[in-house]
Design a protein around this motif. Structure first.
Motif, PDB file in Angstrom:
ATOM      1  N   GLU A 158       1.512   3.596  -2.222  1.00 22.27           N
ATOM      2  CA  GLU A 158       0.975   4.787  -2.838  1.00 22.27           C
ATOM      3  C   GLU A 158       0.444   5.615  -1.836  1.00 22.27           C
ATOM      4  N   SER A 159      -0.560   4.822  -1.080  1.00 21.38           N
ATOM      5  CA  SER A 159      -1.262   5.457  -0.038  1.00 21.38           C
ATOM      6  C   SER A 159      -0.726   5.918   1.213  1.00 21.38           C
ATOM      7  N   ARG A 160       0.471   5.525   1.321  1.00 18.59           N
ATOM      8  CA  ARG A 160       1.485   6.070   2.641  1.00 18.59           C
ATOM      9  C   ARG A 160       2.496   7.100   2.117  1.00 18.59           C
TER      10      ARG A 160
ATOM     11  N   ASP B  46       0.768  -1.314   0.035  1.00 22.34           N
ATOM     12  CA  ASP B  46      -0.069   0.080   0.075  1.00 22.34           C
ATOM     13  C   ASP B  46       0.687   1.255  -0.055  1.00 22.34           C
TER      14      ASP B  46
ATOM     15  N   ASN C  22       2.930   9.798   0.997  1.00 21.01           N
ATOM     16  CA  ASN C  22       2.690  11.523   1.453  1.00 21.01           C
ATOM     17  C   ASN C  22       3.889  12.337   0.734  1.00 21.01           C
TER      18      ASN C  22
END
Length: 446
Positions: A211-213, A209, A215
């Motif tokens: 891409e969602s982390r 995951d 930042n």
């Protein structure tokens, strides 16, 4: 008389000069019988494989120390000849009061010359092409190639296994290795049934995951947290939680120790046996089972068929079919919301590779060789080094380990125990070497 003597000397000098000229002419055209041309020097070092992978490297080299049986040539690679670690990669523990003869073990990669390796070693591995998740230019994997560990590192080694890795041919290759290093203790039906549920991309990517982390950052930062007593009173909790990912293992007691060890767990690494033992041994310290949160992934280190059986039950939300955990409900351990996407399992090639190339202990030369493997914490930390861009390690053994209790959650001092199934002193040495090489940041008390 003087003139005669002078002429005689001149004649002698001329004769000697002619003879030397004839001798030199002979040497330039043919070697005399008492001399032989110098042979080209040949040593095992001349056969060392370059630490950098060649872009035109064949799938299988001509020489394979442990050729797999009936495996398609495109599926396996091997590096049979490895250089020794650089001299500056050896830690001197001679001043440690706990040092013994067995402590002198160094990282010994497979021998560069001589007869093929024992089939038990098996320095031949499946090739994997899982793409990197990040665009970090200064990642560990690129830096390790130019370090003293370059000859031991394989960038194409499969870290995790899934449905795509199962075939009768691969089963024949890997069932010759025991325990976590292969599939000897596993029947094909159980293997195929379990790995069939690990059929998504998330199952084969440790940082699935990212891409969602991310930042806005390019490099993934991972905190790998062991359970060593050095963490007690460290006040490193906030620092640990500040990483993108936080890895924990076994009896990871958090409640009551948040200030020292943090609160988050993105990856929990365990074998079914170590998890069950931790639940029994550390219940008094507050350990009730693996951390459960929406961000937690569960990474199995498979020692027996019971790991595969629990994995399948967790993925399908069914009871365990058989074995020591028969009829157990896996949601008791991993929560009601556990799904197949949150489950991962180490590939046996990866653990055998760690044993062969990074933690090749003298225990492999004893009758207990089938019992030996890298500790769960060592497997966790080395997996992070193969998948994260930056790694910080907390709670791992340091040369002053005797100052601290075995675990940070111990209510009274417990001396660290040493057993034949792991080589903790060799692991201690390796952490110091990796820290010195700048490949990880190891927390040490000052």
């Amino acid at each position: 008389m003087g003139m005669v003597r002078q002429r005689g000397l001149l004649v002698c000098v001329g004769a000697v000069t002619c003879l030397l000229g004839i001798y030199i002419l002979c040497l330039s055209t043919q070697w005399p019988p008492f001399l032989t041309p110098p042979k080209s020097l040949h040593s095992p070092a001349a056969n060392f494989t370059s630490s950098k992978e060649s872009p035109n490297r064949p799938k299988v080299p001509k020489q394979n120390p442990d050729p797999p049986q009936n495996i398609p040539a495109s599926k396996t690679k091997t590096d049979p000849k490895l250089p020794k670690p650089a001299p500056n990669q050896v830690l001197d523990l001679s001043k440690s009061s706990s040092r013994s003869e067995s402590d002198k073990t160094r990282i010994k990669p497979p021998k560069a010359a001589g007869p093929p390796e024992s089939p038990f070693i098996g320095d031949s591995y499946m090739e994997d092409d899982v793409p990197r998740k990040t665009n970090c230019l200064s990642n560990i994997q690129s830096r390790i190639k130019t370090s003293g560990f370059g000859g031991q590192f394989l960038e194409w080694i499969p870290v995790l296994q899934g449905a795509k890795h199962v075939s009768p041919e691969e089963y024949e290759r890997l069932r010759q290795y025991p325990g976590t290093h292969g599939w000897r203790n596993l029947d094909y039906k159980t293997l195929a049934g379990t790995l069939s549920v690990l059929n998504g991309s998330a199952n084969l990517q440790m940082l699935d995951d990212w891409e969602s982390r991310r930042n806005g950052t390019e490099c993934s930062r991972c905190a790998v947290v062991g359970n060593g007593g050095i963490l007690k009173g460290s006040r490193r909790g906030r620092e640990i939680d500040g990483h993108h990912y936080v890895f924990r293992t076994n009896g990871a007691v958090i409640k009551g120790f948040e200030e020292d060890v943090g609160t988050r767990t993105t990856h929990y690494i365990f074998s079914t046996n170590t998890m069950m033992n931790s639940m029994r041994s550390y219940a008094g310290a507050g350990y009730r089972g693996p951390p459960v949160s929406p961000e937690t992934r569960y990474v199995f280190l498979p020692d027996h068929d019971r790991d595969y059986l629990l994995m399948k039950a967790a993925a399908t939300h069914t009871q365990v079919e058989r074995g020591p955990e028969r009829n157990k409900d896996p949601t008791k351990y991993f929560g009601q919301k556990v799904s197949a996407e949150k489950l991962k399992m180490f590939h046996p090639d990866f653990i055998r590779y760690l044993r062969n190339r990074f933690l090749r202990s003298n225990a492999l030369n004893t009758k207990y060789k089938d019992l030996y493997r890298p500790s769960t914490g060592a497997s966790m930390l080395l997996a992070a080094l193969h998948t994260c861009d930056q790694v910080s390690a907390y709670g791992f053994m340091t040369p002053d380990f005797q100052r601290y209790s075995d675990h940070y959650f111990d209510s009274t001092y417990h001396q660290v125990g040493f057993f034949i199934n792991h080589d903790l002193r060799m692991e201690l040495t390796l952490w110091q070497q990796l820290h010195k090489a700048g490949l990880l940041q190891l927390y040490m008390r000052r």
